[in-house]
Scaffold this active site. Structure first.
Site, mmCIF file in Angstrom:
data_model
loop_
_atom_site.group_PDB
_atom_site.id
_atom_site.type_symbol
_atom_site.label_atom_id
_atom_site.label_comp_id
_atom_site.label_asym_id
_atom_site.label_seq_id
_atom_site.Cartn_x
_atom_site.Cartn_y
_atom_site.Cartn_z
ATOM 1 N N GLY A 70 7.054 5.303 9.023
ATOM 2 C CA GLY A 70 6.085 6.233 8.533
ATOM 3 C C GLY A 70 5.947 6.872 10.370
ATOM 4 O O GLY A 70 6.809 6.983 11.196
ATOM 5 N N SER A 71 4.369 7.819 10.679
ATOM 6 C CA SER A 71 4.870 8.249 12.405
ATOM 7 C C SER A 71 4.205 7.351 12.747
ATOM 8 O O SER A 71 4.540 6.317 12.839
ATOM 9 C CB SER A 71 3.619 9.438 12.009
ATOM 10 O OG SER A 71 2.469 8.616 12.138
ATOM 11 N N CYS A 114 12.687 11.081 8.184
ATOM 12 C CA CYS A 114 12.545 11.280 9.247
ATOM 13 C C CYS A 114 14.627 10.687 10.274
ATOM 14 O O CYS A 114 14.384 11.167 11.640
ATOM 15 C CB CYS A 114 12.636 9.210 9.514
ATOM 16 S SG CYS A 114 13.259 8.460 8.639
ATOM 17 N N LYS A 125 0.985 -0.858 -0.125
ATOM 18 C CA LYS A 125 0.013 0.163 -0.502
ATOM 19 C C LYS A 125 1.076 0.887 0.108
ATOM 20 O O LYS A 125 1.298 1.910 1.279
ATOM 21 C CB LYS A 125 -0.726 -0.103 1.401
ATOM 22 C CG LYS A 125 -1.821 1.400 1.644
ATOM 23 C CD LYS A 125 -2.595 1.582 2.119
ATOM 24 C CE LYS A 125 -2.030 2.851 3.112
ATOM 25 N NZ LYS A 125 -1.516 3.595 2.559
ATOM 26 N N GLU A 138 9.135 2.352 10.901
ATOM 27 C CA GLU A 138 10.565 2.346 11.001
ATOM 28 C C GLU A 138 9.796 3.761 11.160
ATOM 29 O O GLU A 138 8.822 4.544 10.862
ATOM 30 C CB GLU A 138 11.179 3.201 9.664
ATOM 31 C CG GLU A 138 12.357 1.954 9.566
ATOM 32 C CD GLU A 138 12.972 1.800 10.648
ATOM 33 O OE1 GLU A 138 13.689 2.458 11.205
ATOM 34 O OE2 GLU A 138 14.005 0.235 10.887
ATOM 35 N N GLU A 164 8.527 15.853 16.911
ATOM 36 C CA GLU A 164 8.558 15.926 14.990
ATOM 37 C C GLU A 164 7.632 16.953 14.274
ATOM 38 O O GLU A 164 6.779 16.631 14.352
ATOM 39 C CB GLU A 164 8.896 14.561 14.440
ATOM 40 C CG GLU A 164 8.967 14.546 13.557
ATOM 41 C CD GLU A 164 8.907 12.925 12.984
ATOM 42 O OE1 GLU A 164 8.053 12.430 12.567
ATOM 43 O OE2 GLU A 164 10.354 12.646 12.213
ATOM 44 N N GLY A 170 2.549 3.973 13.813
ATOM 45 C CA GLY A 170 2.945 2.591 13.871
ATOM 46 C C GLY A 170 3.396 2.231 15.325
ATOM 47 O O GLY A 170 2.723 0.847 15.639
HETATM 48 C C1 UN1 Z 1 13.367 8.566 5.512
HETATM 49 O O1 UN1 Z 1 13.536 9.363 5.309
HETATM 50 O O2 UN1 Z 1 12.738 8.064 6.624
HETATM 51 O O3 UN1 Z 1 19.854 8.663 4.944
HETATM 52 C C2 UN1 Z 1 14.082 7.888 4.628
HETATM 53 C C3 UN1 Z 1 18.722 9.387 4.518
HETATM 54 C C4 UN1 Z 1 17.767 9.094 3.376
HETATM 55 C C5 UN1 Z 1 16.699 8.198 4.030
HETATM 56 C C6 UN1 Z 1 15.765 8.626 4.856
HETATM 57 N N1 UN1 Z 1 18.615 7.957 2.974
HETATM 58 O O4 UN1 Z 1 17.939 10.749 4.421
#
Ligand code: UN1
Length: 496
Positions: free
Chosen positions: A229-230, A285, A176, A251, A386, A234
């Site tokens: 995602g958030s 993230c 998805k 993650e 965040e 999660g």
């Molecule tokens: C993300 O923001 O979920 O290390 C991944 C990094 C990228 C991946 C980010 N290669 O900033």
């Protein structure tokens, strides 16, 4: 009829209309234009996808892994052929600047090559048996059907981190994608299809999280859920999928800091801060949303940083002269602005930015001025939560030890960075920063795909994307004993 060719579901090797008959709009955040529509699917569409996946997996798991890997090698080649075009699509539907979009497609190419190599490894272990004439080994076997839920901020890279290891390991996938980035998802599926992936090994169901995502958590035909995602989503996934005994890999959020010690190369630190705080408009993230600086270096750092932030060009990411693109949508813009107001109320000093940009053509898109706060205290909400936008909080500390404490004093634990020339502090920081990823003399972003990617605390649940560690999410260990003695040997009894 649609004005656009809609992004349809891909189930059992065919593009299919959603049984709901409903579609959602795909909007370009740079100018508010509708780029297309995507299937707003329901649980029945998911059922079809899971059925197709289960059927396909029964055969796919029997294909030798080096043969499976050939498909991945072709995926890499095809992505390379389509790199510019997919990058443009990605920029148009999620906003990141074209150079970064190309980098993101490259990340998927790298992952395809790396995981193709895994087809010739997928190492297991042999272990001596405690009995004579008996052989013991553990081998990786596919889990079955993997459910993948991916975000809009890295629509192809994160999809590649999850789908490629799952597929090379012999699983089938139900994916998805994020509602905001269906065209990039469709392009990735076309690549898989053209690479010769058998029908049903990868299925895509577009839809809303609370409908399709939620149904995935409860579907008995899905064995593993891999989500990025958030943290809020999660947590929900973990509790629901946990109740159904599904393996879950999560993650989630980050509140990553760059620590700048007084002995650091300040120009280098400023380059890294700009890249990690404002790249992808702060919507990573791994983005740096905090700078922790030793007080004696604060003034010099800010003096170098501020003019550079103010010089960033904000605009449509397709323009190669632009450094910072729009944020994803109006709600994101409103959330960022709420946090900025909150920061001002909390007593932080707003040094630059802090407003939506509406000059000229920017008025049609979702642009926020790159923002810097100084005088931020670690307990302020802007220093803890965040924001997922181009907002940086600068905090002064009086020692290396305090810097580590402030870095670790948030609920997240993805990435941390430290700038120093002191080798002893490098190794102490490496030991004591409590994140899943630590950078020395580099920003918090830019992870490479052949190393484990993930975080501690509220960022993850112990699993990792990328690298060989990703295989742990998508395989089970099967332990096999072969007794070639020709007689019944009883472990723990006959050998004592
Ligand atoms: C993300 O923001 O979920 O290390 C991944 C990094 C990228 C991946 C980010 N290669 O900033």
């Amino acid at each position: 009829m649609h004005r656009f060719e809609p992004c349809l579901n891909f189930i059992g090797g065919r593009w299919r209309e959603p049984k709901t008959g409903q579609y959602g709009d795909n909007v370009n955040p740079a100018n508010g234009e509708v780029l297309g529509v995507w299937a707003r699917s329901g649980p029945d569409d998911l059922d079809d996808a899971v059925r197709a996946a289960r059927e396909a997996q029964a055969a796919w798991r029997l294909v030798p892994a080096p043969e499976r890997a050939k498909v991945l090698r072709r995926v890499a080649d095809l992505l390379r052929d389509r790199k510019d075009e997919i990058a443009r699509t990605l920029t148009m539907e999620m906003g990141k600047v074209i150079e970064e979009a190309r980098g993101e497609v490259q990340e998927a190419i790298d992952m395809a090559e790396y995981m193709a190599g895994e087809g010739r490894r997928l190492f297991g272990q042999t272990t001596p048996s405690e009995l004579p004439d008996k052989f013991a080994m553990s081998v990786r076997v596919p889990v079955g059907v993997v459910g993948i839920i991916t975000p809009w901020n890295f629509p192809i890279a994160i999809a590649s981190w999850k789908s490629l290891p799952a597929i090379v390991a012999g699983n089938a996938v139900v994916w998805k994608p994020a509602e905001e980035t269906p065209l990039t998802a469709r392009a990735f599926v076309e690549v898989y299809q053209e690479a010769g992936l058998p029908a049903g090994v990868l299925n895509v169901v577009f839809g809303d999280g609370p409908v399709v995502g939620e149904a995935m958590l409860h579907h008995p035909g899905i064995d593993v859920i891999s989500f990025t995602g958030s943290t809020e989503t999660g947590r929900h996934i973990a509790s629901r999928a946990g109740a159904n005994l599904k393996r879950v890999s999560l993650e989630m959020g980050g509140k990553n800091a760059i620590t700048v010690l007084a002995d650091a190369d300040l120009d280098l630190a400023v380059d890294a801060i700009l890249w990690s705080a404002y790249g992808t408009s702060g919507q990573r993230c791994t983005a740096a949303s905090r700078v922790i600086v030793e007080r004696e270096a604060e003034e010099a750092l800010l003096a170098r940083l501020l003019p550079r932030v103010q010089a960033l060009r904000v605009g449509d990411g397709l323009d190669p002269a632009v450094n910072v693109g729009p944020v994803i949508h109006e709600e994101a813009l409103a959330k960022i602005d709420r946090y900025v107001r909150l920061g001002v109320d909390e007593g932080a000093r707003l040094l630059t930015g802090g407003r939506r940009l509406t000059e000229g053509p920017l008025a049609r898109g979702f642009y926020y001025a790159p923002t810097v706060f100084a005088g931020v205290r670690p307990d302020m909400r802007i220093a803890q939560e965040e924001i997922f936008g181009p907002v940086l909080c600068v905090m002064a500390v009086d020692s290396f030890e305090e810097a580590i404490r402030v870095n670790n004093g948030v609920r997240y634990g993805l990435s941390a960075s430290i700038f120093t020339r002191d080798v002893n502090r490098v190794f102490r920081a490496m030991r004591d920063l409590d994140t899943g990823i630590v950078y020395v003399n580099a920003g918090t972003t830019g992870a490479e795909i052949h190393l484990p990617f993930g975080g501690t605390k509220a960022t993850g649940n112990g699993h990792r994307d990328s690298g060989q560690a990703a295989l742990d999410v998508f395989t089970e260990w099967k332990t096999v004993y072969v007794d070639y003695s020709g007689r019944l040997q009883r472990a723990q009894i006959d050998n004592n």
